[in-house]
Design a protein around this motif. Sequence first.
Motif, PDB file in Angstrom:
ATOM      1  N   MET A  93     -40.460  -8.246  11.214  1.00 23.25           N
ATOM      2  CA  MET A  93     -40.551  -8.297   9.764  1.00 23.25           C
ATOM      3  C   MET A  93     -40.746  -6.877   9.206  1.00 23.25           C
ATOM      4  O   MET A  93     -41.433  -6.069   9.790  1.00 23.25           O
ATOM      5  N   VAL A  94     -40.110  -6.631   8.080  1.00 17.68           N
ATOM      6  CA  VAL A  94     -40.281  -5.350   7.389  1.00 17.68           C
ATOM      7  C   VAL A  94     -41.003  -5.638   6.075  1.00 17.68           C
ATOM      8  O   VAL A  94     -40.616  -6.556   5.350  1.00 17.68           O
ATOM      9  N   ALA A  95     -42.047  -4.886   5.795  1.00 16.00           N
ATOM     10  CA  ALA A  95     -42.767  -5.093   4.539  1.00 16.00           C
ATOM     11  C   ALA A  95     -43.021  -3.751   3.880  1.00 16.00           C
ATOM     12  O   ALA A  95     -43.078  -2.714   4.559  1.00 16.00           O
ATOM     13  N   ALA A  96     -43.142  -3.777   2.549  1.00 16.69           N
ATOM     14  CA  ALA A  96     -43.367  -2.529   1.819  1.00 16.69           C
ATOM     15  C   ALA A  96     -44.340  -2.761   0.670  1.00 16.69           C
ATOM     16  O   ALA A  96     -44.472  -3.879   0.179  1.00 16.69           O
ATOM     17  N   VAL A  97     -44.997  -1.688   0.293  1.00 13.42           N
ATOM     18  CA  VAL A  97     -45.972  -1.752  -0.794  1.00 13.42           C
ATOM     19  C   VAL A  97     -45.678  -0.644  -1.787  1.00 13.42           C
ATOM     20  O   VAL A  97     -45.335   0.471  -1.394  1.00 13.42           O
ATOM     21  N   ASP A  98     -45.822  -0.973  -3.049  1.00 11.97           N
ATOM     22  CA  ASP A  98     -45.767   0.080  -4.072  1.00 11.97           C
ATOM     23  C   ASP A  98     -46.556  -0.374  -5.289  1.00 11.97           C
ATOM     24  O   ASP A  98     -46.753  -1.585  -5.500  1.00 11.97           O
ATOM     25  N   THR A  99     -47.005   0.582  -6.073  1.00 10.43           N
ATOM     26  CA  THR A  99     -47.714   0.249  -7.319  1.00 10.43           C
ATOM     27  C   THR A  99     -47.207   1.166  -8.416  1.00 10.43           C
ATOM     28  O   THR A  99     -46.587   2.197  -8.141  1.00 10.43           O
ATOM     29  N   PHE A 146     -44.816   2.474   3.542  1.00 13.16           N
ATOM     30  CA  PHE A 146     -45.649   2.961   2.439  1.00 13.16           C
ATOM     31  C   PHE A 146     -44.811   3.899   1.581  1.00 13.16           C
ATOM     32  O   PHE A 146     -43.898   4.571   2.076  1.00 13.16           O
ATOM     33  N   ASP A 147     -45.158   3.928   0.305  1.00 13.91           N
ATOM     34  CA  ASP A 147     -44.536   4.898  -0.587  1.00 13.91           C
ATOM     35  C   ASP A 147     -45.462   6.103  -0.634  1.00 13.91           C
ATOM     36  O   ASP A 147     -46.598   5.997  -1.070  1.00 13.91           O
ATOM     37  N   VAL A 156     -46.704   1.828  10.872  1.00 11.10           N
ATOM     38  CA  VAL A 156     -46.649   2.263   9.474  1.00 11.10           C
ATOM     39  C   VAL A 156     -45.680   3.434   9.361  1.00 11.10           C
ATOM     40  O   VAL A 156     -45.798   4.425  10.075  1.00 11.10           O
ATOM     41  N   LEU A 157     -44.703   3.276   8.464  1.00  8.87           N
ATOM     42  CA  LEU A 157     -43.751   4.352   8.172  1.00  8.87           C
ATOM     43  C   LEU A 157     -43.924   4.697   6.700  1.00  8.87           C
ATOM     44  O   LEU A 157     -43.771   3.836   5.835  1.00  8.87           O
ATOM     45  N   ALA A 158     -44.261   5.943   6.415  1.00  6.23           N
ATOM     46  CA  ALA A 158     -44.523   6.331   5.027  1.00  6.23           C
ATOM     47  C   ALA A 158     -43.415   7.256   4.534  1.00  6.23           C
ATOM     48  O   ALA A 158     -43.219   8.339   5.084  1.00  6.23           O
ATOM     49  N   PHE A 159     -42.697   6.794   3.527  1.00  7.33           N
ATOM     50  CA  PHE A 159     -41.568   7.566   2.978  1.00  7.33           C
ATOM     51  C   PHE A 159     -42.002   8.278   1.704  1.00  7.33           C
ATOM     52  O   PHE A 159     -42.511   7.638   0.784  1.00  7.33           O
TER      53      PHE A 159
END
Lengths: 280, 484
Positions: free
Chosen positions: A1-7, A108-109, A138-141
């Motif tokens: 699964m790939v998941a991402a977060v942003d605000t 992560f952004d 965790v991969l943070a772009f």
Amino acid sequence: MVAAVDTSTMKIAETNTGIVIAVRGANVWKQKENYRYTRLGPFIFHITEENRKDIFNTLEKAYFTPTRDQNRQTAPTLQQMPTRIAGLLERWLQAMLTKTMNGGLILFDGSLTSGTTDTPIRRMKEILDNGRDRKNTVLAFSKMTNLRVNGCLITDFALDHRPPYLLQTLGLRLKPPMVTLGDVYVAKLSKGNCAFRLDIDHQIPPESRIEAVEKLLGNDLISQSYPETLRLAHILCTFTANEVLAMQHFITRKCGLQIINRPDMHRLLFGSFGKGENYS
Amino acid sequence: MKLYRKEGNIVQILSFPNETVEKGDYLLVEDGEAEKALIVQVIDVQFATIPGVLEELLRSLPDGGELIQGEDVDPLEIASHITYIQDASLLVCKIRATVENEYLNPSSSWLPSRSQSTIKKLPIPTLLQLAKTNGNLPINLGTAKDSSPFTIDASSLDGRLNIITGKKETGKSHLSKLLMVNLVQYKATVVVFDLNGEYLSLGMTTDGKRNVNYDKIHVLTPSQNFKVALKQVNLHVLLGILVHALHLPGTSAREFRRIWKELREKDQLTLHELGEAIRNWNCNQHVRDALFSRFHALVNSSFFTDNIAEATLLEESLVKAKDHGGAVIINLRNTSTIDRQIVVEYILGKLVESLTSWKLKAAFLFAEEAHLYLRETYWDDIVTRMRHFGIFTTFITNQPDTIRENIYRQADNIFLFNFTNEHDLDVVSRAARVDAETVRSIARDLPPHHCLTLGKVVRDFPIVARVKALDIKTMGETRLFFAG
């Protein structure tokens, strides 16, 4: 699964005593062929000089265990409050994801840099530890970076190599107390002009990091070197003009505030030569 | 609702989702301070240009056109406000009048306050009351959009030129029957050119029983119960038939006049004698041939007879209609083009004759698809000359371009049913009593049996109405192959 977060955050009005801001966060994940999301907010805050400390501390205490360093810290200024509250929400969403997902890729952004006022080392470390415990990577772009080599931005290095590729940076030093909890790469994941700074948790073995990026390439759509899941998270939390109007409508109805357009001083003083405050 | 902008006689009003306003509705824009109000009619409903709507729609469709599934945790319930803003609409309205001290004034030269004006729906009965459309001879056409009864006054059809138009199966004939029946009930004389035999059962109810109008409906079917003896025909009426319907040249017409006079002097005006007279008349062979061919056309129509007992006098029906009110239905179904023209020429000639001699006071003429039987020159006659004799025509057509532009310009009332074709809408929009935008915008979206009423009957306030049902046996339905 790939998941991402942003605000995201937005100032929607100014009052005599402070500002009214809105904050929203989004979790997006790709399961099998479909993208799904959970969107939290918008949360609207009226922040004044008087209440800013209380609001920030209440939120921080409610969602995180304050660190010893933090207890000594002063609350953010009024101008910093929108980004700091959004930052709190983002870290909380990231923490929730790392505590609930198993064996997935978490995007992560931003970077894994910590030791800053809004990201204490302990908090970021905790997030990464939780993720690792559950076999997540965790991969943070970062869309923007200031890291330079010989005066050039690291993302501007054009390699004579067909994408996708990762370019590892070595010997990176940050100004104390800032540290990075990840190894920094330049990621060019698809054809096009874009390359991004990619931070990968440095406690993960190098071969697993490469494997994680390969999994990302195989399981998510990549457009302009950017993963679709993260793009959707960004899109879903960003406020549109329509939503700003709706929130202004909400505060007018609920709080009896009257919205008045503040005179644009640039226009007022310079007429057609004033481009407006947004351009200043 | 909020006043947004005004340009010329167009006003734009911002409306929110809880305010249900549709095309054709009337609104009252009241400026309390100016003690005036604008009466405006909604001619189009558009989405308000809200910033960010495109982004809002785009982000919900990222996955190959399929909606992205998810959950929104929205504790402050902002989503309902977003929908509220997103669904706001812009009402494009046409200014119809200004109300000042309960008097209407067609002016739109003033500007109501944008911030202080209140906007509310104007009920159609209130509008009609303000416009003073009420009279002593009400005709209930059905219901307006707000479900209130929609009534016009029969006197507003008196002396007027009317057009009923719309595409097929939208209810044109139904409305013309409704007008006809009501006029008859007010003792008016009505003549109908019934092309498809649709009006034959006006005197019957849907279940086949006689209705109150039964004795007032006189159906005349040419060459069956409607025949004419030559003795009953005036020379100029017959010459009208020969010249206009049968295209007899002028020289031959002169010879025919001589023959006719001689036969009349001898009291020998019969078909047989006429044929003999042409045969023996001393004239050019070409003239004789021309006269013979027309004579045979008259004979073959079976409309003319020598048997006086067989001849039905149109005048008799008209007199009956004059005394008690009634409709003379000329059944043109199953009549050939030439015969149809002969009959129409005869009737129009006879009508003018009766009206000039004051045997008739006035007559309402209903002409369905008039281009199929009305000669070119009659169009102008009908709108100019015949009106002064007392023939007040209502044209009914589904091909608006068959009616000349000058007829639209002079039409006093137009009952417009649905049209989707741009060309048709263009033609109708040339009418002098309405603006083209109103016609184009409202007529295109009219549901079946709804008509946009324009002109003097509504004092130039276009009103959309649903035409009421009639308890009349329907005729003239399309014959179907697959019908069980």
